[in-house]
Design a protein around this motif. Structure first.
Motif, PDB file in Angstrom:
ATOM      1  N   ASP A 113      42.257  40.298  34.184  1.00 11.12           N
ATOM      2  CA  ASP A 113      41.961  40.279  32.744  1.00 11.12           C
ATOM      3  C   ASP A 113      40.622  39.574  32.555  1.00 11.12           C
ATOM      4  OD1 ASP A 113      41.766  39.910  30.039  1.00 11.12           O
ATOM      5  OD2 ASP A 113      43.597  38.701  29.853  1.00 11.12           O
ATOM      6  N   PHE A 114      39.588  40.306  32.190  1.00 11.53           N
ATOM      7  CA  PHE A 114      38.224  39.775  32.124  1.00 11.53           C
ATOM      8  C   PHE A 114      38.105  38.579  31.182  1.00 11.53           C
ATOM      9  CE2 PHE A 114      33.692  40.116  30.623  1.00 11.53           C
ATOM     10  CZ  PHE A 114      33.106  39.738  31.827  1.00 11.53           C
ATOM     11  N   ALA A 115      38.977  38.527  30.167  1.00 12.05           N
ATOM     12  CA  ALA A 115      38.921  37.441  29.190  1.00 12.05           C
ATOM     13  C   ALA A 115      39.064  36.073  29.869  1.00 12.05           C
ATOM     14  CB  ALA A 115      40.010  37.636  28.136  1.00 12.05           C
ATOM     15  N   VAL A 116      39.784  36.022  30.977  1.00  8.89           N
ATOM     16  CA  VAL A 116      39.972  34.748  31.677  1.00  8.89           C
ATOM     17  C   VAL A 116      38.628  34.224  32.190  1.00  8.89           C
ATOM     18  CG1 VAL A 116      41.052  33.648  33.694  1.00  8.89           C
ATOM     19  CG2 VAL A 116      42.366  35.261  32.296  1.00  8.89           C
ATOM     20  N   LEU A 117      37.836  35.097  32.790  1.00 10.02           N
ATOM     21  CA  LEU A 117      36.521  34.667  33.281  1.00 10.02           C
ATOM     22  C   LEU A 117      35.608  34.298  32.117  1.00 10.02           C
ATOM     23  CD1 LEU A 117      34.528  34.202  35.599  1.00 10.02           C
ATOM     24  CD2 LEU A 117      33.907  36.624  35.472  1.00 10.02           C
ATOM     25  N   GLU A 118      35.675  35.057  31.045  1.00 17.19           N
ATOM     26  CA  GLU A 118      34.836  34.754  29.882  1.00 17.19           C
ATOM     27  C   GLU A 118      35.140  33.354  29.338  1.00 17.19           C
ATOM     28  OE1 GLU A 118      35.278  38.499  27.407  1.00 17.19           O
ATOM     29  OE2 GLU A 118      33.111  38.336  27.746  1.00 17.19           O
ATOM     30  N   THR A 119      36.427  33.027  29.261  1.00 21.29           N
ATOM     31  CA  THR A 119      36.824  31.709  28.789  1.00 21.29           C
ATOM     32  C   THR A 119      36.330  30.613  29.739  1.00 21.29           C
ATOM     33  OG1 THR A 119      38.810  32.748  27.900  1.00 21.29           O
ATOM     34  CG2 THR A 119      38.825  30.351  28.029  1.00 21.29           C
ATOM     35  N   GLU A 120      36.448  30.874  31.034  1.00 22.22           N
ATOM     36  CA  GLU A 120      36.008  29.906  32.036  1.00 22.22           C
ATOM     37  C   GLU A 120      34.511  29.635  31.925  1.00 22.22           C
ATOM     38  OE1 GLU A 120      38.715  28.190  33.620  1.00 22.22           O
ATOM     39  OE2 GLU A 120      37.776  28.673  35.538  1.00 22.22           O
ATOM     40  N   VAL A 192      25.650  45.683  39.464  1.00 27.42           N
ATOM     41  CA  VAL A 192      26.473  46.185  38.358  1.00 27.42           C
ATOM     42  C   VAL A 192      27.757  46.820  38.894  1.00 27.42           C
ATOM     43  CG1 VAL A 192      26.598  47.876  36.485  1.00 27.42           C
ATOM     44  CG2 VAL A 192      24.540  46.474  36.764  1.00 27.42           C
ATOM     45  N   ILE A 193      27.615  47.646  39.922  1.00 32.81           N
ATOM     46  CA  ILE A 193      28.801  48.280  40.509  1.00 32.81           C
ATOM     47  C   ILE A 193      29.816  47.216  40.922  1.00 32.81           C
ATOM     48  CG2 ILE A 193      29.639  49.509  42.555  1.00 32.81           C
ATOM     49  CD1 ILE A 193      27.163  51.248  42.459  1.00 32.81           C
ATOM     50  N   MET A 194      29.323  46.168  41.590  1.00 31.15           N
ATOM     51  CA  MET A 194      30.240  45.146  42.093  1.00 31.15           C
ATOM     52  C   MET A 194      30.759  44.239  40.977  1.00 31.15           C
ATOM     53  SD  MET A 194      30.654  45.966  45.135  1.00 31.15           S
ATOM     54  CE  MET A 194      31.595  44.607  45.808  1.00 31.15           C
ATOM     55  N   PHE A 195      29.915  43.946  39.990  1.00 39.26           N
ATOM     56  CA  PHE A 195      30.354  43.121  38.855  1.00 39.26           C
ATOM     57  C   PHE A 195      31.527  43.806  38.145  1.00 39.26           C
ATOM     58  CE2 PHE A 195      30.382  41.234  34.692  1.00 39.26           C
ATOM     59  CZ  PHE A 195      29.842  39.968  34.814  1.00 39.26           C
ATOM     60  N   LYS A 196      31.383  45.097  37.923  1.00 40.93           N
ATOM     61  CA  LYS A 196      32.473  45.853  37.297  1.00 40.93           C
ATOM     62  C   LYS A 196      33.706  45.862  38.207  1.00 40.93           C
ATOM     63  CE  LYS A 196      29.651  49.146  34.645  1.00 40.93           C
ATOM     64  NZ  LYS A 196      29.114  50.514  34.666  1.00 40.93           N
ATOM     65  N   ALA A 197      33.465  46.125  39.484  1.00 39.46           N
ATOM     66  CA  ALA A 197      34.569  46.286  40.435  1.00 39.46           C
ATOM     67  C   ALA A 197      35.402  45.013  40.555  1.00 39.46           C
ATOM     68  CB  ALA A 197      34.035  46.695  41.808  1.00 39.46           C
ATOM     69  N   LEU A 198      34.725  43.846  40.530  1.00 39.63           N
ATOM     70  CA  LEU A 198      35.412  42.572  40.783  1.00 39.63           C
ATOM     71  C   LEU A 198      35.860  41.878  39.505  1.00 39.63           C
ATOM     72  CD1 LEU A 198      33.990  43.039  43.549  1.00 39.63           C
ATOM     73  CD2 LEU A 198      33.567  40.600  43.628  1.00 39.63           C
ATOM     74  N   TYR A 199      34.935  41.824  38.515  1.00 38.02           N
ATOM     75  CA  TYR A 199      35.212  40.999  37.335  1.00 38.02           C
ATOM     76  C   TYR A 199      35.775  41.816  36.166  1.00 38.02           C
ATOM     77  CZ  TYR A 199      32.072  37.726  39.805  1.00 38.02           C
ATOM     78  OH  TYR A 199      31.472  36.911  40.723  1.00 38.02           O
ATOM     79  N   LEU A 200      35.116  42.929  35.837  1.00 37.05           N
ATOM     80  CA  LEU A 200      35.585  43.703  34.681  1.00 37.05           C
ATOM     81  C   LEU A 200      36.845  44.487  35.027  1.00 37.05           C
ATOM     82  CD1 LEU A 200      32.135  44.873  33.336  1.00 37.05           C
ATOM     83  CD2 LEU A 200      33.815  43.555  32.048  1.00 37.05           C
ATOM     84  N   GLU A 201      36.969  44.891  36.291  1.00 37.33           N
ATOM     85  CA  GLU A 201      38.188  45.573  36.717  1.00 37.33           C
ATOM     86  C   GLU A 201      38.999  44.541  37.515  1.00 37.33           C
ATOM     87  OE1 GLU A 201      36.401  49.201  38.219  1.00 37.33           O
ATOM     88  OE2 GLU A 201      35.419  49.442  36.306  1.00 37.33           O
ATOM     89  N   GLY A 202      39.209  44.696  38.792  1.00 34.14           N
ATOM     90  CA  GLY A 202      39.939  43.622  39.468  1.00 34.14           C
ATOM     91  C   GLY A 202      40.454  44.002  40.837  1.00 34.14           C
ATOM     92  N   PHE A 203      41.344  43.146  41.356  1.00 31.09           N
ATOM     93  CA  PHE A 203      41.850  43.297  42.726  1.00 31.09           C
ATOM     94  C   PHE A 203      43.300  43.772  42.748  1.00 31.09           C
ATOM     95  CE2 PHE A 203      39.069  39.362  43.791  1.00 31.09           C
ATOM     96  CZ  PHE A 203      37.954  40.153  43.953  1.00 31.09           C
ATOM     97  N   ALA A 204      43.611  44.547  43.761  1.00 28.64           N
ATOM     98  CA  ALA A 204      44.994  44.948  44.000  1.00 28.64           C
ATOM     99  C   ALA A 204      45.131  45.281  45.476  1.00 28.64           C
ATOM    100  CB  ALA A 204      45.364  46.159  43.158  1.00 28.64           C
ATOM    101  N   ARG A 205      46.362  45.460  45.900  1.00 32.31           N
ATOM    102  CA  ARG A 205      46.595  45.761  47.308  1.00 32.31           C
ATOM    103  C   ARG A 205      47.969  46.412  47.426  1.00 32.31           C
ATOM    104  NH1 ARG A 205      49.199  43.429  51.770  1.00 32.31           N
ATOM    105  NH2 ARG A 205      47.950  43.319  53.651  1.00 32.31           N
ATOM    106  N   PRO A 206      48.110  47.410  48.292  1.00 29.31           N
ATOM    107  CA  PRO A 206      49.460  47.892  48.571  1.00 29.31           C
ATOM    108  C   PRO A 206      50.183  46.848  49.426  1.00 29.31           C
ATOM    109  CG  PRO A 206      47.770  49.468  49.322  1.00 29.31           C
ATOM    110  CD  PRO A 206      47.093  48.165  49.047  1.00 29.31           C
TER     111      PRO A 206
END
Lengths: 476, 84
Positions: A113-120, A192-206
């Protein structure tokens, strides 16, 4: 007898080669993927020791968005490859953090949730709030997948909005560790690609790791009618009249193809060409390689207070230096990953995992004799884990030792073996070839050196190059 | 082949390309792009699936004919009939 002519030959069965292969085979092209290694996956693969499966490369799949969010790379990828979202069985991260200072005095927590980083950022760098908002706005609207964008240095662009070097370094650290082939800076489109990939979107794993993703891709490719030859690399790409005319395989046989897509990397592909383009290749070889240590424990690390963090990016020095290590490893900064700390929705890993990644020096590792190599791995493993533990709640050595089941470590030598990348350059060449074109009319690049980063980026790279160079151009 | 059947074939293709879209209430006279989240990659796939499944060629200059279900039906139905 095996076929000797294909519509398309693909070099490399990594994420990008498999994705390109699925697209092409689905639309009726006769495709063969040639892979030198015995395992598919390339940089993102896995191996077994004593029945235990270890992932290489992948800490987390980036670009995660929840079901229903459309128009992001993950959604595009699933549509293009006709993959049902559930097949990847993605489980989101709990939370991650960037931890800077000798003992991690300054931290920024971020989640899916990007809002968490924005607050930080607002709480810890209040003076940067306006610049931060403008930077985020720019990132959100930037055309990062343009195939003909002019390269701009990211530090210069980010420096127009942010002035606090600590915040700038903290934002660059994860972005660089998860994809930059360039030392100290990166191209802004890649940022930009990585900023979106990590911060605006996020992590997951099977739950079962990267092999789930690879298995899905292999199944799709096979069902679409694609052919695959393992332990059968391409040794040479023979040029005739400005075209890739013949592929000489490692086993001495030859095949021909109307189109050739290489995921082997830019310099590696240029050196495969006959005549070779050695000067161009040598001018664009990456310098960044990694070591990764893996410790397996009887219990999940949360049992002794290592918490809920999924990934921790750390740096102990006044400035974050993302550059080739001068020694075997550079333990000043790195990445900790706890694969146990994803939200597996009731499922869980049977054992505890603690992974640490640091920058490493390829020449030093490959210059070691075998006995010294094994000794160096022990020293490196100890140095990296001790460094990383400074950024975690203190736990005594005895507790860890009592719980330890086994350890393993990969070095730049391993990276070279799995990826074939010269210099063990984990993210390939510093200068990417966005349109994938080469000096040969029917030879294109995809994957790391085309420049869509991350695991989702790699797959989109294969898709884009197959679409752009082959599928959009061919009639019936 | 009727225009209704053509609409159905196009919907079938879109449901395979974009299974995450709700196609139950697509208005035939409204641009697909305005009611579904389809990008240029998706439209290219509609063209390629038409070729793959039905042997129908849509030259690039005619892509705008695929804007809505109704315009698809107008444009594609004669092509299907010519093949029958």
């Amino acid at each position: 007898m095996k076929d000797t002519h294909y519509d398309v030959a693909i070099i490399g069965a990594g994420m990008s080669g498999l994705a390109a292969g699925i697209r092409l085979a689905h639309f009726g092209k006769k495709v063969c993927i040639f892979e030198r290694h015995n395992a598919p996956g390339g940089l993102n693969s896995f191996y077994s020791i004593a029945g235990r499966k270890f992932d290489v490369g992948l800490h987390a799949m980036t670009n995660y968005v929840p079901p229903g969010v459309k128009g992001t790379p993950l959604g595009k990828l699933l549509r293009q490859l006709r993959i049902d979202r559930d097949e990847f069985a993605l489980c989101p991260q709990k939370q991650s953090k960037i931890s800077f200072g000798p003992r991690g005095e300054t931290t920024l927590t971020f989640t899916n949730d990007f809002a968490v980083l924005e607050t930080e950022v607002a709480a810890k760098f209040p003076a940067q709030a306006d610049g931060w908002r403008q930077l985020v706005q720019l990132v959100k609207t930037y055309d990062d997948v343009s195939l003909d964008a002019k390269p701009v240095p990211a530090r210069e662009v980010v420096g127009r909005y942010l002035t606090d070097p600590l915040l700038i370094d903290m934002l660059f650290c994860p972005v660089m560790y998860y994809g930059s082939a360039q030392e100290r800076d990166m191209e802004f489109g890649q940022f930009v690609i990585m900023f979106k990939a990590l911060y605006l979107e996020g992590f997951a794993r099977p739950l079962d790791g990267v092999r789930v993703i690879i298995r899905v891709l292999l199944d799709k490719y096979r069902h679409a009618g694609g052919e695959r030859r393992m332990k059968c690399g391409v040794a040479k790409i023979v040029e005739q009249q400005g075209r890739a005319a013949v592929l000489q395989l490692d086993d001495g046989t030859e095949v021909t193809a109307d189109h050739v897509i290489s995921s082997a990397g830019y310099p590696e592909t240029m050196k495969m060409c006959e005549p070779a383009h050695t000067a161009e290749a040598d001018a664009n070889i990456g310098a960044l390689s990694f070591c990764e240590t893996i410790a397996v424990f009887k219990q999940a690390p949360a049992a002794w207070g290592w918490g809920d963090d999924t990934i921790i990016f750390f740096n102990d020095s006044p400035r974050f230096e993302y550059a080739a290590a001068r020694e075997l490893v550079d333990p000043r900064s790195g990445v900790i990953c706890f694969p146990n700390n994803f939200d597996y929705a009731g499922g869980k890993l049977d054992e505890g995992w603690f992974r640490v990644t640091c920058l490493a020096n390829y020449a030093r590792w490959t210059g070691l004799a075998e006995a010294d190599y094994q000794a160096a791995k022990k020293i490196g493993l100890d140095a990296m884990q001790r460094s990383a533990r400074r950024f975690l709640p203190a736990v005594d050595d005895a507790t860890l030792a009592a719980n330890l089941v086994t350890t393993d470590m990969f070095t730049p030598r391993t990276v070279r073996k799995f990826t074939g990348h010269l210099n063990g350059a984990i993210y390939g060449a510093p200068h990417k070839v966005r349109d994938g074109r080469t000096h040969l009319a029917n030879l294109y690049l995809c994957g790391t050196d085309q420049g869509f980063l991350g695991i989702i980026g790699a797959m989109l790279s294969g898709i884009s190059m197959a679409n752009y160079h082959i599928l959009q151009k061919s009639g019936t | 082949m009727t225009k209704d059947e053509t609409r159905k074939l196009v919907i079938d293709i879109i449901s395979d390309i974009a299974p995450d879209e709700d196609l139950s209430a697509v208005k035939p006279d409204v641009r697909l792009r305005d009611q579904l989240q389809l990008d240029s990659m998706d439209f290219l796939d509609i063209v390629m699936e038409l070729r793959k499944r039905h042997g129908i060629e849509v030259p690039e200059a005619d892509y705008m004919q695929l804007a809505s279900l109704d315009s698809c039906a107008e444009y594609l139905t004669p092509k299907f009939q010519a093949k029958a």
